[in-house]
Design a protein around this motif. Sequence first.
Motif, short mmCIF file in Angstrom:
data_model
loop_
_atom_site.label_atom_id
_atom_site.label_comp_id
_atom_site.label_asym_id
_atom_site.label_seq_id
_atom_site.Cartn_x
_atom_site.Cartn_y
_atom_site.Cartn_z
N PHE A 82 -6.45 -46.79 6.73
CA PHE A 82 -7.30 -46.08 5.76
C PHE A 82 -8.63 -46.77 5.53
O PHE A 82 -9.62 -46.14 5.21
CB PHE A 82 -6.58 -45.83 4.43
N LEU A 83 -8.68 -48.10 5.69
CA LEU A 83 -9.88 -48.84 5.34
C LEU A 83 -11.04 -48.58 6.31
O LEU A 83 -12.18 -48.39 5.89
CB LEU A 83 -9.56 -50.33 5.27
N LEU A 84 -10.76 -48.54 7.59
CA LEU A 84 -11.84 -48.32 8.56
C LEU A 84 -12.49 -46.94 8.44
O LEU A 84 -13.72 -46.85 8.46
CB LEU A 84 -11.35 -48.59 9.97
N PRO A 85 -11.72 -45.86 8.29
CA PRO A 85 -12.40 -44.57 8.07
C PRO A 85 -13.25 -44.56 6.80
O PRO A 85 -14.34 -43.98 6.78
CB PRO A 85 -11.24 -43.57 7.96
N VAL A 86 -12.78 -45.23 5.74
CA VAL A 86 -13.55 -45.30 4.50
C VAL A 86 -14.86 -46.06 4.74
O VAL A 86 -15.94 -45.60 4.34
CB VAL A 86 -12.72 -45.97 3.38
N LEU A 87 -14.80 -47.20 5.38
CA LEU A 87 -16.01 -47.98 5.64
C LEU A 87 -16.97 -47.22 6.56
O LEU A 87 -18.18 -47.23 6.36
CB LEU A 87 -15.66 -49.33 6.25
N ALA A 88 -16.41 -46.54 7.56
CA ALA A 88 -17.26 -45.76 8.47
C ALA A 88 -17.99 -44.65 7.72
O ALA A 88 -19.19 -44.43 7.92
CB ALA A 88 -16.41 -45.18 9.60
N LYS A 89 -17.27 -43.95 6.83
CA LYS A 89 -17.90 -42.89 6.05
C LYS A 89 -18.99 -43.47 5.14
O LYS A 89 -20.06 -42.88 4.98
CB LYS A 89 -16.86 -42.15 5.20
#
Length: 199
Positions: A82-89
């Motif tokens: 979940f963390l990588l998609p959040v940071l990417a967004k």
Amino acid sequence: DERAAGQAYLVKHHITIHEEGAPLPCLTLASAPFPAVVVKLLCLQPNFAEPSPVQAATWPVATAGRDVLAIAKTGSGKTLGFLLPVLAKCLLEKAAADGLPMALIMAPTRELALQTFKFAQELSKFTDLRSVCIVGGDSMEAQFDDLASNPDLLVATPGRLLHHVEEISGFSIRAVSHVVLDEADRLLEMGFSDQLRDI
């Protein structure tokens, strides 16, 4: 073909995606659906050769802006899931956010929030993203200062975050467009459902 390989991967790992036309899993770090700086960071991580099944399945779905409910064993890589998609967004939307937080990760305990926050800091160290952790037991004054520094990502426990939302004039989470409930079952079991609704 790519679709057949993706479907075979889902079957092999007992993964069910309940949406027709959902993106296929990403089978390599190089094909992860993130900005180049994030993919480069991923590839530099020691002992990390390929996405775990939960990461391979959730990254493409989450970055496509769809809701994800991921259930996997402890140690399966859910946090990175979940963390990588959040940071990417956050990287993609930072310019339009006008200094307001874009993402919120809610955790049931101080310890889990601090662990996720530390991971977020590590993963965003080569970017201009700013994360803050808002949990009980820490200085309110220091948290006021952190929130005044225009963070992009909030990692928080519900009670302390709600206190700040209600008490600090000028602090707003109205720009938050990405919300993660880490260990959602525990959040509900611990009686946070009303606070989550208020937030």
